[in-house]
Design a protein around this motif. Structure first.
Motif, PDB file in Angstrom:
ATOM      1  N   GLY A   1      23.304  13.180  22.872  1.00 10.76           N
ATOM      2  CA  GLY A   1      22.516  11.988  23.163  1.00 10.76           C
ATOM      3  C   GLY A   1      22.812  11.440  24.544  1.00 10.76           C
ATOM      4  O   GLY A   1      21.896  11.038  25.279  1.00 10.76           O
ATOM      5  N   LEU A   2      24.104  11.428  24.921  1.00 16.59           N
ATOM      6  CA  LEU A   2      24.489  10.976  26.251  1.00 16.59           C
ATOM      7  C   LEU A   2      23.896  11.878  27.330  1.00 16.59           C
ATOM      8  O   LEU A   2      23.405  11.400  28.361  1.00 16.59           O
TER       9      LEU A   2
ATOM     10  N   ARG B   1      37.404  18.085  24.594  1.00 12.95           N
ATOM     11  CA  ARG B   1      38.210  18.219  25.794  1.00 12.95           C
ATOM     12  C   ARG B   1      38.478  16.828  26.355  1.00 12.95           C
ATOM     13  O   ARG B   1      37.556  16.032  26.495  1.00 12.95           O
ATOM     14  N   GLY B   2      39.702  16.567  26.700  1.00 10.68           N
ATOM     15  CA  GLY B   2      40.017  15.280  27.294  1.00 10.68           C
ATOM     16  C   GLY B   2      39.444  15.166  28.676  1.00 10.68           C
ATOM     17  O   GLY B   2      39.156  16.149  29.327  1.00 10.68           O
TER      18      GLY B   2
ATOM     19  N   SER C   1      40.100   8.936  29.490  1.00 11.96           N
ATOM     20  CA  SER C   1      39.907   9.197  28.069  1.00 11.96           C
ATOM     21  C   SER C   1      38.427   9.305  27.791  1.00 11.96           C
ATOM     22  O   SER C   1      37.643   8.516  28.285  1.00 11.96           O
ATOM     23  N   SER C   2      38.057  10.290  26.987  1.00 18.13           N
ATOM     24  CA  SER C   2      36.662  10.537  26.696  1.00 18.13           C
ATOM     25  C   SER C   2      36.143   9.517  25.703  1.00 18.13           C
ATOM     26  O   SER C   2      36.765   9.253  24.681  1.00 18.13           O
TER      27      SER C   2
ATOM     28  N   GLY D   1      34.033   9.790  30.700  1.00 22.00           N
ATOM     29  CA  GLY D   1      35.254  10.534  30.445  1.00 22.00           C
ATOM     30  C   GLY D   1      35.047  12.001  30.181  1.00 22.00           C
ATOM     31  O   GLY D   1      35.951  12.683  29.696  1.00 22.00           O
ATOM     32  N   LEU D   2      33.855  12.523  30.514  1.00 21.62           N
ATOM     33  CA  LEU D   2      33.545  13.934  30.291  1.00 21.62           C
ATOM     34  C   LEU D   2      33.662  14.719  31.581  1.00 21.62           C
ATOM     35  O   LEU D   2      33.555  14.147  32.676  1.00 21.62           O
ATOM     36  N   PRO D   3      33.852  16.020  31.497  1.00 19.76           N
ATOM     37  CA  PRO D   3      33.915  16.839  32.711  1.00 19.76           C
ATOM     38  C   PRO D   3      32.523  17.025  33.309  1.00 19.76           C
ATOM     39  O   PRO D   3      31.509  16.884  32.622  1.00 19.76           O
TER      40      PRO D   3
END
Length: 314
Positions: free
Chosen positions: A24-25, A5-6, A12-13, A296-298
């Protein structure tokens, strides 16, 4: 199946969702958020543990702090800080990282199941592993906080406890730790997910993707506080049992329950636990989602779109 998902609002992810780098993140985010927030509230935790171990001497928040300062000095308020930082950092990394993994796994396998069941199962699975990682740190931390002559911290506490009791000494409280943290985690994660959904649907009345990052993080904080408060009430009896066992006030769970008393299991140290856990869980979710958004993640909340479509069809 949607593999990536963008980022929202044109970002930008940096990593693909549901990739090894993503999990991991999430683990790193959980480690940082849990470790730092638990470190910050070490003085409250020291008082809470002493109130549980010696409720007559430490019978209220104000008098308890006064007694600690008078008898043991200001440094006593930070006793066990290393156990808080590293122990809960390791636990947080396992809890948040594995929760994301299991939520994805179970939502794919159990597509015809209720969403709450997926949340319950995912959080419980993650917490089992997280508590195995936490248990040795917790064993040393409780001793350090309630027995000033036992050790100064993890460095000398680990070898001293191992020499005295072996590996069993580190895991004496694992079952009651599961008894405390499993209900808390299951209720906390599910309440958080449902609160996020409720806020977007009924209060903001917009989809998460249509909200700014600051709005999304505001929803995270509000849902996090509600989730922490609800989870605290559920887990309080087991928290008292854990302290009793690690302090050797009782040899087993039944004896600890008998010594503490049924009513005291639910009420002893509850106000200070709410004062601790509510803000801590809120900050954990805020730091955790901030790390995700910065990459860049939701923000966290809800299952994948394929699961949402399944829910609507059901």
């Amino acid at each position: 199946m949607e593999e990536m998902r963008g980022a929202r609002q044109g970002g930008s992810s940096l990593v693909k969702e549901f990739s090894p780098a993503y999990y991991g993140l999430c683990a790193v985010g959980g480690m940082i958020s849990a470790g730092t927030t638990h470190l910050a509230i070490t003085p409250l935790d020291v008082l809470k543990v002493n109130m549980q171990a010696n409720p007559i001497k430490y019978n209220s928040i104000l008098s308890g702090f006064s007694t600690l300062l008078k008898e043991q000095g200001p440094s006593s308020l930070w006793r066990g800080w290393s156990g808080k930082l590293f122990g809960y950092g390791v636990q947080g990394g396992c809890k948040f990282g594995l929760y994301e993994y299991f939520k994805r796994l179970y939502s794919d396998v159990l597509m015809d199941q209720n969403r709450n069941f997926v949340f319950f199962l995912s959080s419980a699975s993650a917490q089992v592993f997280a508590d195995v990682a936490l248990c040795p740190f917790e064993a040393v931390k409780v001793r350090v906080q309630t027995q000033p002559t036992f050790a100064n911290g993890l460095a000398d506490g680990f070898p001293k406890l191992y020499k005295a009791e072996g590996l069993t000494g580190f895991y004496r409280g694992l079952v009651p730790l599961w008894g405390r943290n499993l209900p808390f985690s299951m209720v906390m994660f599910t309440t958080f997910e449902q609160s996020v959904d409720l806020i977007y649907r009924n209060i903001i009345q917009r989809r998460k993707e249509d909200c700014s990052r600051s709005q999304q993080l505001g929803v995270t904080c509000l849902a996090g506080y509600v989730a922490g408060a609800v989870g605290t009430v559920i887990s309080n009896p087991a928290d008292n049992v854990v302290t009793s066992l690690y302090n050797k006030k009782a040899e087993n769970v039944l004896q600890a329950v008998k010594n503490i008393g049924l009513a005291n299991l639910f009420t002893r140290s509850l106000p200070i636990r709410i004062a601790i856990v509510g803000p801590v869980v809120t900050l954990q979710w805020f730091f955790y989602d901030t790390i995700k958004v910065s990459s860049g993640l939701p923000t966290t909340g809800g299952l994948g779109r394929h699961q949402e479509a399944t829910d609507l069809l059901a």
